[in-house]
Design an enzyme around this catalytic site. Structure first.
Site, PDB file in Angstrom:
ATOM      1  N   HIS A 176       0.815  -1.211   0.000  1.00  0.00           N
ATOM      2  CA  HIS A 176       0.000   0.000   0.000  1.00  0.00           C
ATOM      3  C   HIS A 176       0.852   1.267   0.000  1.00  0.00           C
ATOM      4  O   HIS A 176       0.358   2.336  -0.375  1.00  0.00           O
ATOM      5  CB  HIS A 176      -0.931   0.016   1.213  1.00  0.00           C
ATOM      6  CG  HIS A 176      -2.045  -0.980   1.123  1.00  0.00           C
ATOM      7  ND1 HIS A 176      -1.883  -2.310   1.450  1.00  0.00           N
ATOM      8  CD2 HIS A 176      -3.342  -0.847   0.736  1.00  0.00           C
ATOM      9  CE1 HIS A 176      -3.027  -2.951   1.267  1.00  0.00           C
ATOM     10  NE2 HIS A 176      -3.930  -2.100   0.834  1.00  0.00           N
ATOM     11  N   GLY A 177       2.101   1.189   0.398  1.00  0.00           N
ATOM     12  CA  GLY A 177       2.970   2.352   0.376  1.00  0.00           C
ATOM     13  C   GLY A 177       4.120   2.211   1.348  1.00  0.00           C
ATOM     14  O   GLY A 177       4.005   1.524   2.372  1.00  0.00           O
TER      15      GLY A 177
END
Length: 617
Positions: A407-408
């Site tokens: 997701h990051g």
């Protein structure tokens, strides 16, 4: 219409506007889809022509969503089509393995460049005390080659890059494993990669499940059409009525400035976000499934009432199912699953630990990780049983942490993934305990946090003391009932488990939401500040006398939240019943319902349409 007006219309139609990407909730998307269906109906029974047309319009759709990033999509499509052929035609296993590695490496390199450039730059600067800056080489090339004027000191994330990257990797791996044969031509493969309903936010389609559909003739019954329309309506209501309305009118306000709101408002914003992110993402999936079904293609189910989950492990079998399955099939099982942990497992956990230390830039985090690693190593050396349990859970924890990093590259996403992995691990231990051990265990944990909060008053200790106190109370009541009645209460225990799991998942979302919608250059610091401020408010002193006023002022928001949760918790058979009954209605009745639902839904729009949350991933 003047000639200039026509030129302006064509320019707006066929050029990319970063301030107005093509969204499922926009009127222009449905004009685009109507155009697609008009031509699709002309040659939907001519397979190659149909797939070529859908490939072309999907590229246009992505261009209207992401501009010149369509070149990245084309590069991945062409390169992996060639690599897939090379894998299949290679007679020697060494060459097959090389080409499969080349595909995975190339796709992950593209993904890492766009998604993790800021993280690697910060890590380089931290370790070498340098002052390097990111460089957007795609912008440099475009400015030099095409005379554009893109900023070269900022890297923008292509919409949906994680989704189509994972989808392409599944293709080359499935060809390598012999699960499918390579797609016959580049046009068919381009259609598989770029199919617009699920291109920018999933569900992630496995090649072995979707590629065979490319060669099947078009087929759609009257009942299937009705179900597809219902999915589309359901998705629009989820996105516009639930997700966007809750976000604009309450949740975004609190997350943007948590300190100016009360602890109760911060807590309600956190619970509201759980419904918002579900309604947003599952709403997109519903629309994608419905649109694809109208064209005769079937996308995998991506959500199964996740807030009905009775434990964290069950939650991840219901939430973002296509990603969970992808991680299981292409990461967890290749690492060894629950059978073994090899060199790659230990390398990855060491790498993740290093990333965690780099993201936190905190000596105490480094010391804590070192102590935990040392303790686990000693325990594994002294106890073969502990070593076995450790190995069984190591790959699960790696998978959850990698899911967080997917997701990051943010400290908050690492915490979010780690908390979910820890929740699954704790549940595995929990279910092996007797009710008496559970009661004693929760009492000791509650006493620990209660004492810590008393000696060192901190908001986080207060939250943990309340939470573990509630768990202890529920466990104690269950224990006492079993002592009296000599049997458990299955329905009561199920409801209790669902509520406990929902609260746990909601609190992990604190770190997920505060790490989202941020400039990657400032993501870590800003996300951590947001999380800290919300914890400070939720775990601080509450003004109970203002709660009734808050509920009254936000009565529409809270009422919508309660209604949304009630619908979510309805039995599956009820949902199946009203879905099928809609599909079997006469066409005129369906049209009347469609008009009524669309008209009602768009009354909830109070600002510009919000992009889908998972576009950023």
């Amino acid at each position: 219409m003047t000639f200039q007006t026509l030129i302006d219309f064509l320019k707006a139609t066929f050029t990319f506007d970063e301030h107005s990407p093509l969204l499922f909730t926009q009127f222009y998307f449905w004009v685009f889809f109507a155009f697609v269906m008009v031509f699709f109906s002309l040659f939907h029974r001519k397979r190659l022509l149909r797939n070529t047309f859908l490939f072309a319009v999907s590229l246009f759709f992505y261009y209207k969503t992401s501009g010149l990033f369509v070149l990245i999509l084309l590069f991945s499509t062409v390169s992996d089509f060639i690599i897939g052929k090379c894998i299949y035609n290679s007679k020697q296993q060494g060459w097959r393995r090389f080409f499969a590695f080349l595909s995975v490496f190339t796709n992950l390199a593209v993904l890492c460049y766009f998604k993790y450039a800021y993280f690697f730059t910060d890590l380089h600067n931290t370790l070498l005390h340098s002052n390097s800056h990111v460089i957007n080489y795609l912008a440099v090339w475009s400015n030099g080659f095409a005379g554009t004027h893109f900023a070269v000191d900022k890297i923008l994330l292509p919409v949906g890059v994680s989704f189509f990257t994972f989808q392409i990797i599944s293709y080359t791996v499935d060809v390598y494993k012999g699960r499918i044969k390579p797609v016959k031509n580049i046009l068919d493969f381009g259609f598989y990669v770029t199919f617009f309903p699920q291109l920018v936010a999933g569900p992630i389609v496995r090649a072995s499940e979707f590629v065979p559909q490319i060669y099947k003739p078009f087929f759609l019954t009257r009942k299937q059409f009705g179900i597809a329309v219902f999915f589309i309506l359901n998705g629009l209501v989820k996105k516009i009525v639930l997700s966007d309305y809750l976000a604009v009118n309450f949740i975004d306000r609190v997350f943007d400035n948590p300190l100016i709101f009360t602890g109760f408002e911060n807590l309600m914003a956190l619970f509201g976000y759980s419904l918002q992110v579900y309604a947003d993402f599952s709403g997109y999936t519903d629309i994608a499934i419905g649109v694809a079904m109208i064209m005769g293609f079937y996308l995998p189910k991506n959500f199964d009432s996740p807030y009905k989950a009775t434990n964290p492990s069950n939650f991840w079998k219901r939430w973002h199912i296509s990603l969970s399955r992808w991680l299981q099939n292409y990461l967890y099982i290749p690492l060894g699953g629950n059978r073994r942990a090899g060199f790659l497992s230990y390398f990855l956990i060491a790498l993740i630990a290093g990333i965690a230390i780099a993201l936190s830039q905190n000596i105490y985090v480094a010391i804590s990780i070192g102590i935990i690693a040392l303790g686990l190593g000693i325990a594994a050396g002294l106890s073969p049983k502990f070593k076995k349990n450790f190995v069984q859970n190591l790959n699960m924890m790696i998978t959850m942490l990698m899911g967080g990093l997917w997701h990051g590259a943010s400290w908050n996403f690492m915490i979010w993934g780690g908390l979910n992995g820890s929740g699954i691990l704790v549940y595995r231990i929990w279910k092996s305990m007797s009710i008496y051990v559970k009661t004693l265990f929760t009492l000791l944990i509650f006493a620990l946090f209660f004492t810590l909060n008393h000696i060192f008053p901190k908001p986080i200790f207060m939250i943990l003391a309340v939470w573990t106190g509630v768990i202890f109370g529920g466990t104690l009541l269950d224990c006492l009932y079993r002592l009296i009645a000599s049997k458990p209460l299955p329905k009561v225990n199920r409801v209790w488990s669902i509520l406990v799991t929902f609260v746990f998942i909601t609190f992990t979302r604190l770190f997920f939401r505060s790490g989202s919608n941020l400039d990657p250059a400032q993501a870590n610091e800003a996300a951590w500040d947001t999380a800290q401020n919300m914890v400070k408010r939720i775990g601080g002193a509450w003004k109970l006398d203002v709660i009734p006023q808050v509920i009254y002022e936000y009565r529409a928001v809270f009422g919508l939240f309660v209604l949304g949760m009630i619908i979510h918790w309805l039995p599956k058979r009820w949902k199946r019943w009203y879905t099928l009954n809609f599909a079997l209605l006469p066409m005129l009745a369906q049209i009347a319902i469609v008009v009524a639902v669309i008209f009602t839904s768009y009354q909830f729009i109070t600002a510009d349409l919000k992009a889908f949350i998972y576009f950023q991933f």
